[in-house]
Design an enzyme around this catalytic site. Structure first.
Site, PDB file in Angstrom:
ATOM      1  N   GLU A 262      30.515   2.862 -41.887  1.00 28.94           N
ATOM      2  CA  GLU A 262      30.189   1.835 -40.904  1.00 28.94           C
ATOM      3  C   GLU A 262      31.466   1.090 -40.514  1.00 28.94           C
ATOM      4  OE1 GLU A 262      26.100  -0.575 -40.818  1.00 28.94           O
ATOM      5  OE2 GLU A 262      27.611  -1.571 -42.050  1.00 28.94           O
TER       6      GLU A 262
ATOM      7  N   CYS B 169      27.004   2.044 -47.436  1.00 29.00           N
ATOM      8  CA  CYS B 169      28.116   1.299 -48.028  1.00 29.00           C
ATOM      9  C   CYS B 169      28.497   1.851 -49.386  1.00 29.00           C
ATOM     10  CB  CYS B 169      27.754  -0.175 -48.133  1.00 29.00           C
ATOM     11  SG  CYS B 169      27.511  -0.989 -46.532  1.00 29.00           S
TER      12      CYS B 169
END
Length: 660
Positions: free
Chosen positions: A381, A249
Site C-alpha cells: 500500500e 501491511c
C-alpha cells in the site's frame, strides 16, 4: 360520481397503507441488450484477500493448537505455565523447573528450546493455546515434539477441559539422546472450546523439548500440516477467482527487520523462522503481545490453498519499504538486489522445473508440478517517489526475465486525493498490468460511487480493487459491524465493478477472517472461534458475485436510479444471461426484466438475499440470518416479472438459446 373530497380521502388512505407510492405500483423496466454483449470479464474477477490479522493464521486457518510451540516469542515461555497446586486427579503437582536454553539448539533458525528439569516424578506444565484449545469429541489429534533426553523418560500428554477433566491422552517415549521428532495420535472423548494441554515428565531428570505440537488429524485434504477444514470450506464455497496473500501491511512490517520474507516460510517446519506479528500492538485498545507468526502457514501452503479452492495465486512481496504508517523505513537503492532476487526466486519456486534449486524445493515439499503463478504484487500500500523509484527496479528485472508475469502496483491507502492522483500519473506512464486501489469508506460512499470506473481510461493499466469494505462506524473503528447496511452498499458498488469489466479485472473484500476472541480490525468477512465459524452478510454478497460471474458485460438500463442498482452479463459457458438488481430502498419494487435475445427455457434461476433490518447480522447461533435463498421464476416472451423486496440483492440467471 366521486367527489373531489372523497377522492382525496381515498388517495390518502392508499398512500397511508402503502398500496401505492414511488417504486411500488409502477414496475421498473430493466432492459438488457443481450444481443450485443460487450467487453470480456476477467475469469478471476472476484476473489479473496488473506492477511494474518485478527489471529487469522496461527489460531485460525492454521490449526496448530499449541501457542509458541518453538519457544521463539520475545518472552520464550509465553503460553507455557508451570502447574501449581493439584492436578486433575487431585494429586499434588511434583517439583521441577522450566528453563529456556540455546546451546546445541535444534537449528539456527529455531535457537531456543525448553529444558525441563523434573526433581520429582510427574512434574507438570501446560499450554493454553490461542485463547483456549478447541477439541472435538471423537476427533483425533497428533501430539508431537522434538525431544532430546539422555536418561529413560516418558512425556505424557493430557488434554483437559475447562473443569480440568481429562478428555484425551497419549505419551512419547524411547528417546535416544539426540534431537529427534516423536509423535502419537490421541482421540478426544469430549468436546471443549477452551481445553488446555498438560505435559508430564514421568521420571526424575532432564529432558529438552522443541516444536511441541497438538494438531488435528482431520484437516482440509487430510494433510499432516493442513489447514482448518471448516474455514477452507467457507473459502471454497465462495468460488474465488484468485487469492491475494500474505497481506496487507503484514508484507511490509513495522520495520524492515520484521518484514515478510517468503524464503523463511518454506521447507522444513522446524527450520521456519518465527517473528512477531506487526498487528500485535497497532491498536492500543486491542493490543496482543502474544501475536507472532510461526509460518506453519507459509508460501507453499498458500500456493497449495489457492490450488485447492480453484483460485489463482497472487503473492505480494516487500519492495524495500516498511509500512509508511509506522516507521516508513526504506532500503537503499543499492540494497534492492536482495528484494528483487526474492521475487525472481519466488517465480522459480512456483513455476520452475524440478531441476532448478527452488523448483526442487517445491518438489521436495510434495508438489513437483508447477503452481502456475501468473501475477505478482510489488509492494502493498505504498505511495510517493520512493515507491515509484523502487518499483521501476523491480519492473525492469521482472519484465526482462519473466515477461509472462503480470505486475501489480499500489495506488496508496486512499481512493482519492493527491497521493492517489500522483500514483496514477506515474502508473499511466510506467504501465504496470494492474493498479491496486483500496477503499475503506462509509456505506454511503459505496452507493455514491457505482459510476466510479465509467470514465476510466480504457487503454490504461487495469484496476485491482484489492481491499475494500464498508465502514459502518468509521475507518479502523472497533465499532464497525458486519451488518446488512454495509453489505448491501457493497453489493450496489459491485454492479459498477462488473459493468466496467474492461477496466476492473479483480476485486476482493478485506479483511477476510477474524477470531472472535482475538481480533484487531472490523468488519471482516468470516468470524470464527476455536470450534465454529460463519460467513457474514458481506461474505455472502461476495459469494453471490463470485459464483455468478459471466464472461462478457451486457448493456443494461437503468444502472443506478432511485436506489436501484443493476448490472448484466452473459455466461458463454452456460449460455445464460445473468442480471443483478439491488434494491437499497425500504420499499418493494415490482420490476420487469426484458431481453432482446432468444430465451431457451421458460424457467430462470433466482438467488435472493434480503433483510428488512439494515442492522441485521449473522452469528454463531444464526449463521445464515442474512444469506442467499435460491428459487426459480417463469420467463415469458423474453420477459421476467419480479418483485424486488426492500433492501434486497437479486440475481437472475435466464437460459438463452445457443448461438447458431
Amino acid at each position: 360520481m366521486m367527489t373531489r373530497k372523497r377522492f382525496l380521502v381515498l388517495l390518502l388512505a392508499l398512500l397511508t397503507t402503502g398500496m401505492i407510492g414511488r417504486g411500488q405500483s409502477t414496475p421498473v423496466v430493466i432492459r438488457v441488450d443481450a444481443a450485443h454483449p460487450g467487453a470480456p470479464i476477467s475469469p478471476q474477477m472476484f476473489g479473496v484477500f488473506f492477511e494474518d490479522i485478527n489471529f487469522a493464521a496461527d489460531g485460525g486457518l492454521y490449526p496448530e493448537l499449541v501457542k509458541n510451540r518453538s519457544f521463539e516469542f520475545s518472552d520464550p515461555l509465553t503460553g507455557w505455565h508451570e502447574a501449581m497446586g493439584f492436578d486433575e486427579r487431585g494429586i499434588k503437582n511434583a517439583k521441577g523447573e522450566l528453563d529456556i536454553r540455546t546451546e546445541d539448539a535444534l537449528n539456527a533458525s529455531n535457537p531456543h528450546y525448553l529444558r525441563v528439569r523434573a526433581y520429582e516424578p510427574g512434574y507438570s506444565f501446560y499450554n493454553t493455546g490461542f485463547r483456549g484449545m478447541g477439541i472435538e469429541s471423537g476427533a483425533e489429534y497428533r501430539f508431537s515434539a522434538y525431544v532430546r533426553a539422555n536418561s529413560p523418560q516418558t512425556i505424557r500428554a493430557s488434554v483437559v477441559d475447562e473443569k480440568g477433566h481429562e478428555i484425551a491422552s497419549g505419551r512419547l517415549e524411547g528417546f535416544n539422546g539426540k534431537w529427534q521428532r516423536y509423535e502419537t495420535v490421541i482421540r478426544a472423548s469430549e468436546t471443549s472450546a477452551h481445553a488446555r494441554l498438560n505435559l508430564y515428565v514421568d521420571q526424575k531428570g532432564e529432558v529438552d523439548l522443541d516444536m511441541v505440537s497438538l494438531f488435528p488429524v482431520d484437516t482440509w485434504n487430510h494433510r499432516p500440516n493442513g489447514l482448518r477444514r471448516d474455514l477452507v470450506q467457507l473459502l471454497y464455497d465462495m468460488h474465488p477467482g484468485f487469492i491475494r496473500f500474505p497481506g496487507g501491511c503484514i508484507v511490509e512490517g513495522r520495520q524492515l527487520l520484521n518484514r515478510y520474507r517468503w524464503k523463511t516460510t518454506v521447507g522444513d517446519l522446524a527450520q521456519r523462522k518465527a517473528i512477531i506479528n506487526r498487528w500485535n500492538d497497532e491498536f492500543d485498545q486491542k493490543a496482543a503481545p502474544d501475536y507472532f507468526q510461526s509460518f506453519g502457514l507459509g508460501f507453499y501452503e498458500y500456493f497449495q490453498l489457492a490450488e485447492d479452492i480453484g483460485a489463482r495465486p497472487l503473492p505480494i512481496l516487500n519492495c524495500g519499504m516498511a509500512c509508511q504508517f509506522n516507521s516508513s523505513e526504506t532500503a537503499r537503492m543499492d540494497e534492492l538486489h536482495e528484494y528483487v532476487q526474492d521475487a525472481l526466486d519466488l517465480i522459480e519456486f512456483a513455476n520452475g522445473p524440478v531441476t532448478s534449486p527452488w523448483g526442487k524445493l517445491r518438489a521436495d515439499m510434495g508438489h513437483p508440478a508447477p503452481f502456475h503463478l501468473e501475477m505478482l504484487g510489488v509492494g502493498n500500500e505504498q505511495w510517493g517517489p520512493r515507491y515509484v523509484e523502487r518499483y521501476k527496479v523491480f519492473a525492469a528485472a521482472l519484465r526482462e526475465k519473466h515477461p509472462e508475469i503480470k505486475l501489480v502496483a499500489a495506488a496508496g491507502p486512499s481512493p482519492s486525493g493527491d497521493l492517489f492522483d500522483s500514483a496514477w500519473a506515474n502508473w499511466r506512464e510506467l504501465r504496470p498490468d494492474l493498479v491496486d486501489e483500496h477503499y475503506y469508506m462509509p456505506p454511503e460512499w459505496f452507493l455514491d460511487n457505482t459510476h466510479r470506473y465509467d470514465k476510466y481510461d480504457r487503454s490504461g493499466p487495469k484496476v485491482f480493487a484489492g481491499e475494500y469494505a464498508a465502514q459502518t462506524a468509521g475507518q479502523a473503528n472497533s465499532g464497525n459491524r458486519n451488518n446488512w447496511s454495509g453489505a448491501i452498499a457493497e453489493a450496489a458498488f459491485m454492479t459498477g465493478l462488473e459493468r466496467n469489466g474492461d477496466v476492473v479485472q479483480m476485486a476482493s473484500y478485506a479483511p477476510l477472517m477474524a477470531n472472535v476472541d482475538a481480533w484487531q480490525w472490523t468488519p471482516d468477512a468470516i468470524w470464527f472461534d476455536s470450534l465454529r465459524s460463519y460467513g457474514t452478510p458481506n461474505y455472502y454478497v461476495q459469494q453471490i458475485y463470485a459464483a455468478n460471474t459471466g464472461t462478457r458485460v451486457v448493456p443494461s438500463t437503468p444502472q443506478a436510479e432511485g436506489g436501484l442498482y443493476t448490472s448484466a452479463t452473459i455466461d458463454d459457458r452456460t449460455h445464460e444471461l445473468i442480471v443483478r438488481a439491488i434494491n437499497t430502498t425500504a420499499n418493494a419494487q415490482p420490476a420487469e426484466i426484458r431481453t432482446n435475445a432468444p430465451v431457451a427455457s421458460a424457467t430462470a434461476k433466482v438467488i435472493i438475499m434480503q433483510s428488512s433490518d439494515l442492522k441485521a447480522e449473522n452469528s454463531f447461533e444464526h449463521p445464515k440470518a442474512v444469506a442467499p435463498v435460491s428459487s426459480t421464476a417463469p420467463v415469458r416472451s423474453g420477459s421476467l416479472t419480479v418483485q424486488l423486496a426492500p433492501y434486497s440483492v437479486n440475481v437472475y440467471r435466464i437460459p438463452l438459446a445457443a448461438a447458431q
